[in-house]
Design a protein around this motif. Structure first.
Motif, PDB file in Angstrom:
ATOM      1  N   SER A 259       7.776   5.204   2.941  1.00  0.00           N
ATOM      2  CA  SER A 259       7.163   6.498   3.214  1.00  0.00           C
ATOM      3  C   SER A 259       5.884   6.328   4.028  1.00  0.00           C
ATOM      4  CB  SER A 259       6.862   7.222   1.901  1.00  0.00           C
ATOM      5  OG  SER A 259       6.244   8.462   2.138  1.00  0.00           O
ATOM      6  N   TRP A 260       5.069   5.374   3.647  1.00  0.00           N
ATOM      7  CA  TRP A 260       3.810   5.139   4.373  1.00  0.00           C
ATOM      8  C   TRP A 260       4.091   4.728   5.822  1.00  0.00           C
ATOM      9  CZ3 TRP A 260       0.860   1.940   7.259  1.00  0.00           C
ATOM     10  CH2 TRP A 260      -0.525   2.132   7.282  1.00  0.00           C
ATOM     11  N   LEU A 261       5.048   3.846   6.012  1.00  0.00           N
ATOM     12  CA  LEU A 261       5.393   3.429   7.365  1.00  0.00           C
ATOM     13  C   LEU A 261       5.915   4.605   8.191  1.00  0.00           C
ATOM     14  CD1 LEU A 261       7.141   0.034   6.541  1.00  0.00           C
ATOM     15  CD2 LEU A 261       4.920   0.314   7.675  1.00  0.00           C
ATOM     16  N   HIS A 264       3.124   6.977   9.275  1.00  0.00           N
ATOM     17  CA  HIS A 264       2.240   6.439  10.310  1.00  0.00           C
ATOM     18  C   HIS A 264       2.978   5.998  11.571  1.00  0.00           C
ATOM     19  CE1 HIS A 264      -0.319   6.328   6.719  1.00  0.00           C
ATOM     20  NE2 HIS A 264      -1.326   6.400   7.563  1.00  0.00           N
ATOM     21  N   GLY A 265       4.240   6.401  11.688  1.00  0.00           N
ATOM     22  CA  GLY A 265       4.992   6.107  12.903  1.00  0.00           C
ATOM     23  C   GLY A 265       5.313   4.641  13.096  1.00  0.00           C
ATOM     24  N   LEU A 266       5.497   3.914  11.997  1.00  0.00           N
ATOM     25  CA  LEU A 266       5.698   2.458  12.065  1.00  0.00           C
ATOM     26  C   LEU A 266       7.063   2.036  11.535  1.00  0.00           C
ATOM     27  CD1 LEU A 266       2.157   1.372  10.812  1.00  0.00           C
ATOM     28  CD2 LEU A 266       2.978   1.430  13.177  1.00  0.00           C
ATOM     29  N   LEU A 267       8.006   2.972  11.491  1.00  0.00           N
ATOM     30  CA  LEU A 267       9.311   2.676  10.921  1.00  0.00           C
ATOM     31  C   LEU A 267      10.246   2.131  12.008  1.00  0.00           C
ATOM     32  CD1 LEU A 267      10.276   3.007   7.974  1.00  0.00           C
ATOM     33  CD2 LEU A 267      11.381   5.129   8.666  1.00  0.00           C
ATOM     34  N   ALA A 268       9.890   0.954  12.526  1.00  0.00           N
ATOM     35  CA  ALA A 268      10.684   0.297  13.566  1.00  0.00           C
ATOM     36  C   ALA A 268      10.390  -1.195  13.534  1.00  0.00           C
ATOM     37  CB  ALA A 268      10.358   0.859  14.946  1.00  0.00           C
ATOM     38  N   PRO A 318      -0.850  13.723   5.638  1.00  0.00           N
ATOM     39  CA  PRO A 318       0.060  14.746   6.160  1.00  0.00           C
ATOM     40  C   PRO A 318       1.491  14.409   5.818  1.00  0.00           C
ATOM     41  CG  PRO A 318      -0.696  13.297   7.923  1.00  0.00           C
ATOM     42  CD  PRO A 318      -1.512  12.967   6.711  1.00  0.00           C
ATOM     43  N   ALA A 319       2.340  15.411   5.829  1.00  0.00           N
ATOM     44  CA  ALA A 319       3.748  15.207   5.518  1.00  0.00           C
ATOM     45  C   ALA A 319       4.386  14.249   6.508  1.00  0.00           C
ATOM     46  CB  ALA A 319       4.503  16.539   5.528  1.00  0.00           C
ATOM     47  N   ALA A 320       5.228  13.346   5.981  1.00  0.00           N
ATOM     48  CA  ALA A 320       5.874  12.361   6.839  1.00  0.00           C
ATOM     49  C   ALA A 320       7.033  12.986   7.597  1.00  0.00           C
ATOM     50  CB  ALA A 320       6.381  11.198   5.987  1.00  0.00           C
TER      51      ALA A 320
END
Length: 322
Positions: A259-261, A264-268, A318-320
């Protein structure tokens, strides 16, 4: 979107004893079930890809996921019973699991069911004993192979030798998964089950050499160890907590980290490879705080985002994005 794959079942606890037997309390659970619910509670709307029975237990599991905000459009509904797992918690709050049932719904996920899973998923999370029992294990491997290079692949072995007692099967599953995995979360207990006598750092080196982008080893009260190919190992202490039990703690950690990733736009994979130490430390600290809340109450009762923020006086995020 994040697709969470694997089992949904009922954890059965002893809730009193008499000369004639036990009073039992059944709670919704299963590691992937917990991860899916945890993601939803932390503001990231996931989809669940796991076999859900049409029996009374399966209907309850489906209703619980939908109530949390988990999308079930991917979930097969096989004509099979729901698995029941007895949980025996020791004096330290550490659970042991015994599965009752075979050919149950979570295992009856077939290759044809893969058409349900969108190919544009941002991340695929797999793990737990569905990676070590058939036919679901082969189906999930096929999904991982299909989505490699399309989605971030997250893996938590969550080894349960009481459910699949053949260590070689687990070792083969992990050996196959490591070259396919971008984010690996594993406990030090899992490492000990898989490779008795192997130190966590030796396993980390092995996983990195196999191609994993980020390796995270959770160590209960001793905190977490995490490393990428570009970063020296980060060793974070556990968040302080009065432990009731540790059921669902690892699932909470994984859900919170994903969820945190996502938030913060880091899910890659490329983003994980480029993480700096400060960003990784923040991600791990958030996941550790969420896991500590779960440890403070009975069973896998995962926290909501506002609980994590309130308990440690953090600003609500903020909401992911899903």
């Amino acid at each position: 979107m994040i697709i969470v794959c694997g089992e949904a079942l009922f954890d059965v606890f002893t809730d009193g004893e008499s000369a004639a037997g036990f009073a039992l309390a059944a709670r919704i659970g299963g590691s992937p079930f917990n991860v899916a619910a945890g993601l939803a509670r932390l503001g990231t709307a996931p989809r669940f890809f796991g076999g859900l029975s049409r029996d009374q237990f399966g209907r309850k599991l489906a209703a619980a996921l939908e109530r949390e905000g988990v999308d079930l459009s991917c979930a097969p509904r096989p004509d099979a019973a729901t698995a029941l797992v007895a949980v025996d918690v020791d004096a330290e709050g550490v659970p042991a699991y015994t599965l009752y049932g075979s050919a149950t719904a979570e295992r009856m996920v077939m290759p044809a069911d893969l058409a349900r899973v969108p190919e544009d998923a941002a991340a695929i999370h797999v793990g737990s004993y569905c990676m070590a029992v058939e036919p679901v294990a082969s189906t999930l491997r096929a999904l991982v192979a299909r989505q490699r290079h399309r989605s971030l692949i997250a893996f938590d072995p969550n080894v349960r030798l009481t459910i699949q007692p053949d260590r070689a099967v687990w070792q083969a599953a992990v050996a196959w998964m490591l070259p396919m995995t971008d984010l690996l979360k594993i406990s030090n207990e899992d490492i000990g089950h898989l490779y008795p006598g192997m130190a966590p750092q030796a396993f980390i080196d092995h996983a990195l050499a196999a191609g994993v982008a980020l390796v995270v080893v959770t160590r209960g009260g001793h905190g977490v160890l995490a490393v990428t190919a570009a970063l020296a190992p980060l060793d974070l202490p556990a968040a302080p907590v009065d432990v009731v039990d540790t059921v669902g703690a690892g699932d909470t950690f994984q859900a919170a980290l994903l969820s945190w990733l996502s938030r913060h736009g880091l899910l890659a994979r490329t983003a994980l490879q480029a993480l700096d130490a400060r960003t990784l430390r923040e991600a791990l600290a958030f996941a550790g705080r969420a896991a500590a809340i779960t440890c403070s109450r009975r069973g896998a009762d995962l926290p909501r985002l506002e609980e994590v923020a309130r308990r440690w006086q953090l600003p609500a995020e903020p909401a992911a994005q899903s």
